[in-house]
Design a protein around this motif. Sequence first.
Motif, PDB file in Angstrom:
ATOM      1  N   LEU A  95     -27.661 -45.270  47.990  1.00 47.63           N
ATOM      2  CA  LEU A  95     -28.193 -44.797  46.732  1.00 47.63           C
ATOM      3  C   LEU A  95     -28.646 -43.212  47.066  1.00 47.63           C
ATOM      4  CD1 LEU A  95     -29.609 -45.673  44.035  1.00 47.63           C
ATOM      5  CD2 LEU A  95     -31.683 -46.042  45.183  1.00 47.63           C
ATOM      6  N   LEU A  96     -28.256 -42.170  46.183  1.00 48.64           N
ATOM      7  CA  LEU A  96     -28.434 -41.057  46.569  1.00 48.64           C
ATOM      8  C   LEU A  96     -28.637 -40.423  45.342  1.00 48.64           C
ATOM      9  CD1 LEU A  96     -28.404 -38.619  48.547  1.00 48.64           C
ATOM     10  CD2 LEU A  96     -25.889 -38.306  47.969  1.00 48.64           C
ATOM     11  N   ASP A  97     -29.881 -39.672  45.071  1.00 46.72           N
ATOM     12  CA  ASP A  97     -30.145 -39.064  44.051  1.00 46.72           C
ATOM     13  C   ASP A  97     -29.820 -39.864  42.537  1.00 46.72           C
ATOM     14  OD1 ASP A  97     -30.557 -36.766  45.347  1.00 46.72           O
ATOM     15  OD2 ASP A  97     -28.612 -35.862  45.341  1.00 46.72           O
ATOM     16  N   GLY A  98     -30.394 -41.205  42.768  1.00 46.06           N
ATOM     17  CA  GLY A  98     -30.257 -41.986  41.693  1.00 46.06           C
ATOM     18  C   GLY A  98     -29.124 -42.631  41.387  1.00 46.06           C
ATOM     19  N   LYS A  99     -28.071 -42.235  42.303  1.00 46.05           N
ATOM     20  CA  LYS A  99     -26.643 -42.720  41.973  1.00 46.05           C
ATOM     21  C   LYS A  99     -26.080 -43.383  43.043  1.00 46.05           C
ATOM     22  CE  LYS A  99     -25.277 -38.701  39.162  1.00 46.05           C
ATOM     23  NZ  LYS A  99     -24.263 -37.554  39.040  1.00 46.05           N
ATOM     24  N   VAL A 100     -25.220 -44.712  42.905  1.00 51.27           N
ATOM     25  CA  VAL A 100     -24.718 -45.480  43.854  1.00 51.27           C
ATOM     26  C   VAL A 100     -23.499 -44.937  44.260  1.00 51.27           C
ATOM     27  CG1 VAL A 100     -23.985 -47.841  44.618  1.00 51.27           C
ATOM     28  CG2 VAL A 100     -25.789 -47.352  43.065  1.00 51.27           C
ATOM     29  N   VAL A 101     -23.390 -44.500  45.844  1.00 52.45           N
ATOM     30  CA  VAL A 101     -22.161 -43.866  46.274  1.00 52.45           C
ATOM     31  C   VAL A 101     -21.587 -44.926  47.024  1.00 52.45           C
ATOM     32  CG1 VAL A 101     -21.478 -42.039  47.983  1.00 52.45           C
ATOM     33  CG2 VAL A 101     -23.295 -41.918  46.746  1.00 52.45           C
ATOM     34  N   SER A 102     -20.186 -45.114  46.931  1.00 48.53           N
ATOM     35  CA  SER A 102     -19.283 -46.233  47.522  1.00 48.53           C
ATOM     36  C   SER A 102     -18.944 -45.789  49.044  1.00 48.53           C
ATOM     37  CB  SER A 102     -18.088 -46.398  47.079  1.00 48.53           C
ATOM     38  OG  SER A 102     -17.264 -45.386  47.034  1.00 48.53           O
ATOM     39  N   PRO A 103     -18.567 -46.615  50.011  1.00 53.99           N
ATOM     40  CA  PRO A 103     -18.314 -46.385  51.210  1.00 53.99           C
ATOM     41  C   PRO A 103     -17.113 -45.392  51.500  1.00 53.99           C
ATOM     42  CG  PRO A 103     -18.734 -48.673  51.245  1.00 53.99           C
ATOM     43  CD  PRO A 103     -18.648 -48.034  49.798  1.00 53.99           C
ATOM     44  N   LYS A 104     -16.167 -45.374  50.625  1.00 58.16           N
ATOM     45  CA  LYS A 104     -14.999 -44.315  50.907  1.00 58.16           C
ATOM     46  C   LYS A 104     -15.505 -43.129  50.716  1.00 58.16           C
ATOM     47  CE  LYS A 104     -13.607 -44.270  45.825  1.00 58.16           C
ATOM     48  NZ  LYS A 104     -12.480 -44.587  45.047  1.00 58.16           N
ATOM     49  N   GLU A 105     -16.658 -42.782  50.222  1.00 55.43           N
ATOM     50  CA  GLU A 105     -17.159 -41.210  50.055  1.00 55.43           C
ATOM     51  C   GLU A 105     -18.011 -41.047  51.430  1.00 55.43           C
ATOM     52  OE1 GLU A 105     -18.627 -40.124  46.028  1.00 55.43           O
ATOM     53  OE2 GLU A 105     -17.975 -41.969  45.360  1.00 55.43           O
ATOM     54  N   PHE A 106     -18.492 -41.835  51.957  1.00 58.67           N
ATOM     55  CA  PHE A 106     -19.213 -41.398  53.460  1.00 58.67           C
ATOM     56  C   PHE A 106     -18.772 -41.997  54.455  1.00 58.67           C
ATOM     57  CE2 PHE A 106     -21.538 -45.119  51.600  1.00 58.67           C
ATOM     58  CZ  PHE A 106     -21.839 -45.814  52.553  1.00 58.67           C
ATOM     59  N   ILE A 107     -18.117 -43.108  54.606  1.00 60.23           N
ATOM     60  CA  ILE A 107     -17.818 -44.138  55.932  1.00 60.23           C
ATOM     61  C   ILE A 107     -17.091 -43.131  56.936  1.00 60.23           C
ATOM     62  CG2 ILE A 107     -15.571 -45.185  55.459  1.00 60.23           C
ATOM     63  CD1 ILE A 107     -18.964 -46.629  56.907  1.00 60.23           C
ATOM     64  N   ASN A 108     -16.091 -42.363  56.321  1.00 62.28           N
ATOM     65  CA  ASN A 108     -15.166 -41.561  57.672  1.00 62.28           C
ATOM     66  C   ASN A 108     -16.163 -40.520  58.244  1.00 62.28           C
ATOM     67  OD1 ASN A 108     -12.900 -42.714  57.095  1.00 62.28           O
ATOM     68  ND2 ASN A 108     -12.356 -41.299  55.535  1.00 62.28           N
ATOM     69  N   LEU A 109     -16.965 -39.699  57.359  1.00 62.60           N
ATOM     70  CA  LEU A 109     -18.141 -38.937  58.134  1.00 62.60           C
ATOM     71  C   LEU A 109     -19.037 -39.783  58.909  1.00 62.60           C
ATOM     72  CD1 LEU A 109     -18.708 -36.519  54.933  1.00 62.60           C
ATOM     73  CD2 LEU A 109     -17.394 -36.126  57.195  1.00 62.60           C
ATOM     74  N   ALA A 110     -19.560 -40.822  58.508  1.00 55.23           N
ATOM     75  CA  ALA A 110     -20.399 -41.554  59.385  1.00 55.23           C
ATOM     76  C   ALA A 110     -19.611 -42.093  60.646  1.00 55.23           C
ATOM     77  CB  ALA A 110     -20.708 -42.859  58.505  1.00 55.23           C
ATOM     78  N   THR A 111     -18.473 -42.382  60.589  1.00 58.62           N
ATOM     79  CA  THR A 111     -17.872 -42.571  61.787  1.00 58.62           C
ATOM     80  C   THR A 111     -17.722 -41.301  62.828  1.00 58.62           C
ATOM     81  OG1 THR A 111     -16.428 -44.271  60.712  1.00 58.62           O
ATOM     82  CG2 THR A 111     -15.594 -43.157  62.742  1.00 58.62           C
ATOM     83  N   ASP A 112     -17.225 -40.156  62.163  1.00 53.61           N
ATOM     84  CA  ASP A 112     -17.353 -38.890  62.977  1.00 53.61           C
ATOM     85  C   ASP A 112     -18.801 -38.538  63.501  1.00 53.61           C
ATOM     86  OD1 ASP A 112     -14.592 -38.589  62.261  1.00 53.61           O
ATOM     87  OD2 ASP A 112     -14.894 -37.418  60.575  1.00 53.61           O
ATOM     88  N   SER A 113     -19.799 -39.023  62.811  1.00 55.57           N
ATOM     89  CA  SER A 113     -21.129 -38.570  63.375  1.00 55.57           C
ATOM     90  C   SER A 113     -21.725 -39.662  64.562  1.00 55.57           C
ATOM     91  CB  SER A 113     -22.021 -38.450  62.195  1.00 55.57           C
ATOM     92  OG  SER A 113     -22.504 -39.625  61.504  1.00 55.57           O
ATOM     93  N   GLY A 114     -21.241 -40.714  64.361  1.00 60.55           N
ATOM     94  CA  GLY A 114     -21.523 -41.731  65.248  1.00 60.55           C
ATOM     95  C   GLY A 114     -22.439 -42.688  64.557  1.00 60.55           C
ATOM     96  N   LEU A 115     -22.850 -42.415  63.492  1.00 62.76           N
ATOM     97  CA  LEU A 115     -23.829 -43.079  62.418  1.00 62.76           C
ATOM     98  C   LEU A 115     -23.438 -44.499  62.143  1.00 62.76           C
ATOM     99  CD1 LEU A 115     -25.717 -40.229  60.351  1.00 62.76           C
ATOM    100  CD2 LEU A 115     -26.700 -41.609  62.231  1.00 62.76           C
ATOM    101  N   VAL A 116     -21.953 -44.495  61.943  1.00 65.19           N
ATOM    102  CA  VAL A 116     -21.379 -45.807  61.536  1.00 65.19           C
ATOM    103  C   VAL A 116     -22.057 -47.087  62.346  1.00 65.19           C
ATOM    104  CG1 VAL A 116     -19.423 -45.596  62.871  1.00 65.19           C
ATOM    105  CG2 VAL A 116     -19.349 -46.876  60.751  1.00 65.19           C
ATOM    106  N   SER A 117     -22.120 -46.990  63.647  1.00 63.64           N
ATOM    107  CA  SER A 117     -22.878 -48.166  64.359  1.00 63.64           C
ATOM    108  C   SER A 117     -24.112 -48.340  64.197  1.00 63.64           C
ATOM    109  CB  SER A 117     -22.955 -47.952  65.783  1.00 63.64           C
ATOM    110  OG  SER A 117     -23.338 -48.706  66.712  1.00 63.64           O
ATOM    111  N   LYS A 118     -24.999 -47.386  63.585  1.00 62.94           N
ATOM    112  CA  LYS A 118     -26.408 -47.653  63.082  1.00 62.94           C
ATOM    113  C   LYS A 118     -26.368 -48.341  61.905  1.00 62.94           C
ATOM    114  CE  LYS A 118     -29.032 -43.828  65.469  1.00 62.94           C
ATOM    115  NZ  LYS A 118     -29.628 -42.703  65.205  1.00 62.94           N
ATOM    116  N   ILE A 119     -25.263 -48.000  60.865  1.00 60.73           N
ATOM    117  CA  ILE A 119     -25.012 -48.535  59.513  1.00 60.73           C
ATOM    118  C   ILE A 119     -24.710 -49.995  59.887  1.00 60.73           C
ATOM    119  CG2 ILE A 119     -23.552 -48.561  57.671  1.00 60.73           C
ATOM    120  CD1 ILE A 119     -23.604 -45.494  57.780  1.00 60.73           C
TER     121      ILE A 119
END
Length: 211
Positions: A95-119
Amino acid sequence: FEHVFTTRAGITNISSNHRYPNHILGECSLAYNYAKNNGLDIVHYSDSINENFQDFTETLTKALNENKILIYFQPVISYGDAPVMHSAEALARWLLDGKVVSPKEFINLATDSGLVSKIDFYILEKVCKSINSWKERDLPLVPVSVNFSGRNLINSSVADEILEIIDRYGVDALKYFLLREYTFGQDGAFTNEVMLNRMNYDLANDLGNLV
């Protein structure tokens, strides 16, 4: 039939500052994801791309801390005389700025940052908490699948951490073990060691689909 193929590439210039291969691959991955998210074919890594990535990492970290990652349960239904829900899969939405964002728009970057494990663990805990709430209200329960990234495989204690969350909320990990380990009607023994071996095997081969 006519087939049209398109390609995208992320490129970086190797310099003396690149001491490790994963540093080079990381920059290429950031450039590629930038190309993918912006509809471009070829992108060269730059400081501005890195700044955008750092901003993204901070924003996503804040979203996790503020519970802005939403969990949707996608049912698995069979149709016979009457529809029956056999299981469900937990899906993450941001949920970003009132809109629902699907994983395809953030999961790759989350993997690169290492945040995917926290997710992954965030979702697991939310799912276990929901199952516990359903149990307290005497609602029907079905197995729920939680997908774990392959990045978790570098963590040797991942199975222990998963079991700790499952136990904290009283979710039936034994049911998962019996469904995965034994053929129906077959006798078998349960130990924590065998349970951990089963979970580690599933994480390695199925990338962590947990009941």
